[in-house]
Design a protein around this motif. Structure first.
Motif, PDB file in Angstrom:
ATOM      1  N   SER A   1     -17.784  -5.047  -1.323  1.00  0.00           N
ATOM      2  CA  SER A   1     -17.589  -4.353  -2.666  1.00  0.00           C
ATOM      3  C   SER A   1     -16.228  -4.855  -3.051  1.00  0.00           C
ATOM      4  CB  SER A   1     -17.415  -2.900  -2.396  1.00  0.00           C
ATOM      5  OG  SER A   1     -16.090  -2.525  -2.285  1.00  0.00           O
ATOM      6  N   TRP A   2     -16.237  -4.520  -4.602  1.00  0.00           N
ATOM      7  CA  TRP A   2     -14.833  -4.851  -5.293  1.00  0.00           C
ATOM      8  C   TRP A   2     -13.935  -3.700  -5.420  1.00  0.00           C
ATOM      9  CZ3 TRP A   2     -14.299 -10.001  -6.220  1.00  0.00           C
ATOM     10  CH2 TRP A   2     -15.316 -10.824  -6.131  1.00  0.00           C
ATOM     11  N   ASP A   3     -14.712  -2.551  -5.096  1.00  0.00           N
ATOM     12  CA  ASP A   3     -13.605  -1.400  -5.622  1.00  0.00           C
ATOM     13  C   ASP A   3     -13.060  -1.162  -4.197  1.00  0.00           C
ATOM     14  OD1 ASP A   3     -12.504   0.828  -6.313  1.00  0.00           O
ATOM     15  OD2 ASP A   3     -14.480   2.101  -5.966  1.00  0.00           O
ATOM     16  N   ARG A   4     -11.555  -1.616  -3.917  1.00  0.00           N
ATOM     17  CA  ARG A   4     -11.153  -1.350  -2.924  1.00  0.00           C
ATOM     18  C   ARG A   4      -9.915  -0.507  -3.171  1.00  0.00           C
ATOM     19  NH1 ARG A   4     -12.061  -4.971   1.261  1.00  0.00           N
ATOM     20  NH2 ARG A   4     -14.431  -5.840   1.101  1.00  0.00           N
ATOM     21  N   THR A   5      -9.426  -0.157  -1.755  1.00  0.00           N
ATOM     22  CA  THR A   5      -8.141   0.870  -1.891  1.00  0.00           C
ATOM     23  C   THR A   5      -7.063   0.081  -1.208  1.00  0.00           C
ATOM     24  OG1 THR A   5      -9.714   2.310  -1.206  1.00  0.00           O
ATOM     25  CG2 THR A   5      -7.567   3.077  -1.133  1.00  0.00           C
ATOM     26  N   PRO A   6      -5.957   0.064  -1.905  1.00  0.00           N
ATOM     27  CA  PRO A   6      -4.809  -0.604  -1.402  1.00  0.00           C
ATOM     28  C   PRO A   6      -3.923   0.083  -0.609  1.00  0.00           C
ATOM     29  CG  PRO A   6      -4.318   0.066  -3.795  1.00  0.00           C
ATOM     30  CD  PRO A   6      -5.672   0.619  -3.275  1.00  0.00           C
ATOM     31  N   GLY A   7      -3.475  -0.525   0.226  1.00  0.00           N
ATOM     32  CA  GLY A   7      -2.570   0.234   1.323  1.00  0.00           C
ATOM     33  C   GLY A   7      -1.877  -0.896   2.516  1.00  0.00           C
TER      34      GLY A   7
ATOM     35  N   GLU B   1      -8.913  -7.326   2.602  1.00  0.00           N
ATOM     36  CA  GLU B   1      -8.437  -8.352   2.336  1.00  0.00           C
ATOM     37  C   GLU B   1      -6.853  -8.304   2.014  1.00  0.00           C
ATOM     38  OE1 GLU B   1     -10.275 -10.844   1.970  1.00  0.00           O
ATOM     39  OE2 GLU B   1     -12.056  -9.944   2.295  1.00  0.00           O
ATOM     40  N   VAL B   2      -6.232  -9.429   2.742  1.00  0.00           N
ATOM     41  CA  VAL B   2      -4.780  -9.396   2.641  1.00  0.00           C
ATOM     42  C   VAL B   2      -4.431  -9.384   0.949  1.00  0.00           C
ATOM     43  CG1 VAL B   2      -2.706 -10.499   3.241  1.00  0.00           C
ATOM     44  CG2 VAL B   2      -4.593 -10.033   4.841  1.00  0.00           C
ATOM     45  N   GLU B   3      -3.522  -8.708   0.623  1.00  0.00           N
ATOM     46  CA  GLU B   3      -3.145  -8.741  -0.930  1.00  0.00           C
ATOM     47  C   GLU B   3      -2.545 -10.025  -1.330  1.00  0.00           C
ATOM     48  OE1 GLU B   3      -1.143  -5.522  -2.389  1.00  0.00           O
ATOM     49  OE2 GLU B   3      -2.954  -4.420  -2.791  1.00  0.00           O
TER      50      GLU B   3
ATOM     51  N   ARG C   1       0.758  -5.777   7.083  1.00  0.00           N
ATOM     52  CA  ARG C   1       0.352  -6.530   5.803  1.00  0.00           C
ATOM     53  C   ARG C   1      -0.108  -5.500   4.946  1.00  0.00           C
ATOM     54  NH1 ARG C   1       0.336 -11.095   9.128  1.00  0.00           N
ATOM     55  NH2 ARG C   1       1.356 -12.721   8.158  1.00  0.00           N
ATOM     56  N   ARG C   2       0.206  -5.981   3.558  1.00  0.00           N
ATOM     57  CA  ARG C   2      -0.479  -5.270   2.423  1.00  0.00           C
ATOM     58  C   ARG C   2      -2.049  -5.606   2.207  1.00  0.00           C
ATOM     59  NH1 ARG C   2       0.937  -1.340  -0.512  1.00  0.00           N
ATOM     60  NH2 ARG C   2      -0.384  -1.995  -1.866  1.00  0.00           N
ATOM     61  N   VAL C   3      -2.892  -4.730   2.235  1.00  0.00           N
ATOM     62  CA  VAL C   3      -4.416  -5.016   2.440  1.00  0.00           C
ATOM     63  C   VAL C   3      -5.169  -4.111   1.321  1.00  0.00           C
ATOM     64  CG1 VAL C   3      -4.301  -5.913   4.770  1.00  0.00           C
ATOM     65  CG2 VAL C   3      -4.704  -3.415   4.297  1.00  0.00           C
ATOM     66  N   ARG C   4      -6.139  -4.705   1.129  1.00  0.00           N
ATOM     67  CA  ARG C   4      -7.244  -3.779   0.088  1.00  0.00           C
ATOM     68  C   ARG C   4      -8.491  -3.659   1.128  1.00  0.00           C
ATOM     69  NH1 ARG C   4      -6.559  -2.846  -5.251  1.00  0.00           N
ATOM     70  NH2 ARG C   4      -4.563  -3.694  -6.043  1.00  0.00           N
ATOM     71  N   VAL C   5      -8.858  -2.405   1.390  1.00  0.00           N
ATOM     72  CA  VAL C   5     -10.200  -2.132   2.226  1.00  0.00           C
ATOM     73  C   VAL C   5     -11.122  -1.706   1.442  1.00  0.00           C
ATOM     74  CG1 VAL C   5      -8.536  -1.894   4.187  1.00  0.00           C
ATOM     75  CG2 VAL C   5      -9.321   0.317   3.021  1.00  0.00           C
ATOM     76  N   GLY C   6     -12.439  -1.899   1.903  1.00  0.00           N
ATOM     77  CA  GLY C   6     -13.556  -1.336   1.208  1.00  0.00           C
ATOM     78  C   GLY C   6     -14.807  -1.516   2.127  1.00  0.00           C
ATOM     79  N   PRO C   7     -16.004  -1.008   1.476  1.00  0.00           N
ATOM     80  CA  PRO C   7     -17.211  -1.417   2.063  1.00  0.00           C
ATOM     81  C   PRO C   7     -17.369  -3.041   2.046  1.00  0.00           C
ATOM     82  CG  PRO C   7     -17.508   0.461   0.569  1.00  0.00           C
ATOM     83  CD  PRO C   7     -15.982  -0.307   0.324  1.00  0.00           C
TER      84      PRO C   7
ATOM     85  N   PHE D   1      -5.418   2.550   8.798  1.00  0.00           N
ATOM     86  CA  PHE D   1      -5.039   2.066   7.301  1.00  0.00           C
ATOM     87  C   PHE D   1      -4.184   3.239   6.814  1.00  0.00           C
ATOM     88  CE2 PHE D   1      -6.405   2.236   2.986  1.00  0.00           C
ATOM     89  CZ  PHE D   1      -5.801   1.139   2.476  1.00  0.00           C
ATOM     90  N   ARG D   2      -3.156   2.824   6.202  1.00  0.00           N
ATOM     91  CA  ARG D   2      -2.216   3.849   5.552  1.00  0.00           C
ATOM     92  C   ARG D   2      -2.429   3.516   4.079  1.00  0.00           C
ATOM     93  NH1 ARG D   2       0.846   7.279   7.308  1.00  0.00           N
ATOM     94  NH2 ARG D   2       1.318   6.080   9.265  1.00  0.00           N
ATOM     95  N   PRO D   3      -3.303   4.139   3.194  1.00  0.00           N
ATOM     96  CA  PRO D   3      -3.369   4.095   1.704  1.00  0.00           C
ATOM     97  C   PRO D   3      -2.107   4.334   1.057  1.00  0.00           C
ATOM     98  CG  PRO D   3      -4.597   5.838   2.446  1.00  0.00           C
ATOM     99  CD  PRO D   3      -4.057   5.484   3.743  1.00  0.00           C
ATOM    100  N   ASP D   4      -2.039   3.471  -0.054  1.00  0.00           N
ATOM    101  CA  ASP D   4      -0.735   3.799  -0.686  1.00  0.00           C
ATOM    102  C   ASP D   4      -0.589   5.439  -1.406  1.00  0.00           C
ATOM    103  OD1 ASP D   4      -0.241   1.301  -0.765  1.00  0.00           O
ATOM    104  OD2 ASP D   4      -0.854   0.781  -2.813  1.00  0.00           O
TER     105      ASP D   4
END
Ligand code: BTN
Length: 269
Positions: free
Chosen positions: A230-236, A265-267, A221-227, A249-252
């Motif tokens: 936090s609102w600053d999350r990395t998509p992948g 979080e799932v996008e 699944r497309r997700v955004r990960v981070g601490p 996790f494979r970042p974009d």
């Protein structure tokens, strides 16, 4: 703090619950601050591994990342004491607690199709059905005891819940066609917690990895990960769960990463 014990929980006497769950000590409360807090005090007082604490409702239910866990009557609020000898509590602890519960719920409620959302959420139809909160108390050299608390939404999420909870959460009542008894849910949670945490290990074996792979909600699944929080999350893309409980996790942009803490979080669903 002083907590008043109840003789019954969910229509069953404490003695009946004790028999039902293999003779282990069971502590039941009506309204309590937090079953994790109560279990921690019992652990400090020397209660053995496997001791279960349940409550009808919680006034200060705790969730991950210092969040509150809404705990009105009708939900499942259960904590269990573990005494993991010589073991460091790792990300795998939460993952295995949640995996065991997901598998037990899958066995008990076939049409539910529960999944594990790393690191410790239980989801159904992409919405949060419950969560696990492990809290360890360490001595000088090693973990003295570990309390694992579990909250499961059993009744429909009420209109009084905050809007974001209402949007993202679900309950057994909403997902199943039949009436569910609270004690059936507790049976699954007790069995699920014991499945992996009774004899914990620092890395998942092949059979456990296979189960993780099967129940992993984030994989593919497309997700955004981070601490946490936090609102600053990395998509992948979610790739899987490693033997030590880290999220793969494979970042974009960039190479495959391993996350040992944080949340995802799932996008879009
Ligand atoms: C999460 O944030 O997903 C974890 C929620 C854990 C809630 C349970 S309810 C029983 C136990 N007592 C608490 O205060 N919290 C846990």
């Amino acid at each position: 703090m002083s907590r008043r014990r109840a003789r019954q929980w969910a229509g069953h006497s404490v003695e009946a619950l004790r028999r039902r769950w293999g003779g282990r000590p069971v502590y039941a409360y009506g309204r309590v601050d937090s079953t994790n807090a109560a279990a921690r005090e019992l652990a400090e007082a020397g209660k053995p591994q496997g001791t279960v604490v349940v409550a009808r409702e919680q006034s200060s239910g705790r969730g991950r990342g210092e969040r509150a866990w809404l705990s009105p009557p009708g939900g499942l609020y259960l904590s269990m004491i573990f005494r993991p000898r010589g073991m460091v509590v790792s990300p795998l602890t939460s993952v295995l607690a949640a995996l065991g519960i997901v598998q037990a719920l899958d066995g008990a409620f076939a049409e539910l199709r529960p999944r594990l959302k790393w690191p410790n959420d239980i989801v159904a139809a992409g919405r949060k059905l419950g969560g696990v909160l492990p809290e360890a108390t360490s001595g000088e050299a090693e973990v003295r005891h570990l309390v694992v608390g579990v909250g499961i939404n059993v009744k429909p999420i009420g209109a009084r819940a905050p809007a974001d909870v209402g949007r993202r959460a679900t309950s057994l009542a909403e997902r199943l066609d039949r009436r569910v008894e609270l004690v059936e849910v507790a049976d699954a949670v007790v069995a699920g917690l014991e499945r992996y945490l009774d004899r914990p290990s620092a890395t998942a074996d092949a059979a456990t990895l296979e189960a993780l792979d099967r129940y992993d909600w984030l994989k593919g699944r497309r997700v955004r990960v981070g601490p946490e929080g936090s609102w600053d999350r990395t998509p992948g893309l979610g790739v899987g769960i490693a033997p030590d409980g880290a999220l793969l996790f494979r970042p974009d942009r960039g190479a495959l990463r391993r996350l040992s803490s944080g949340s995802a979080e799932v996008e879009t669903e």
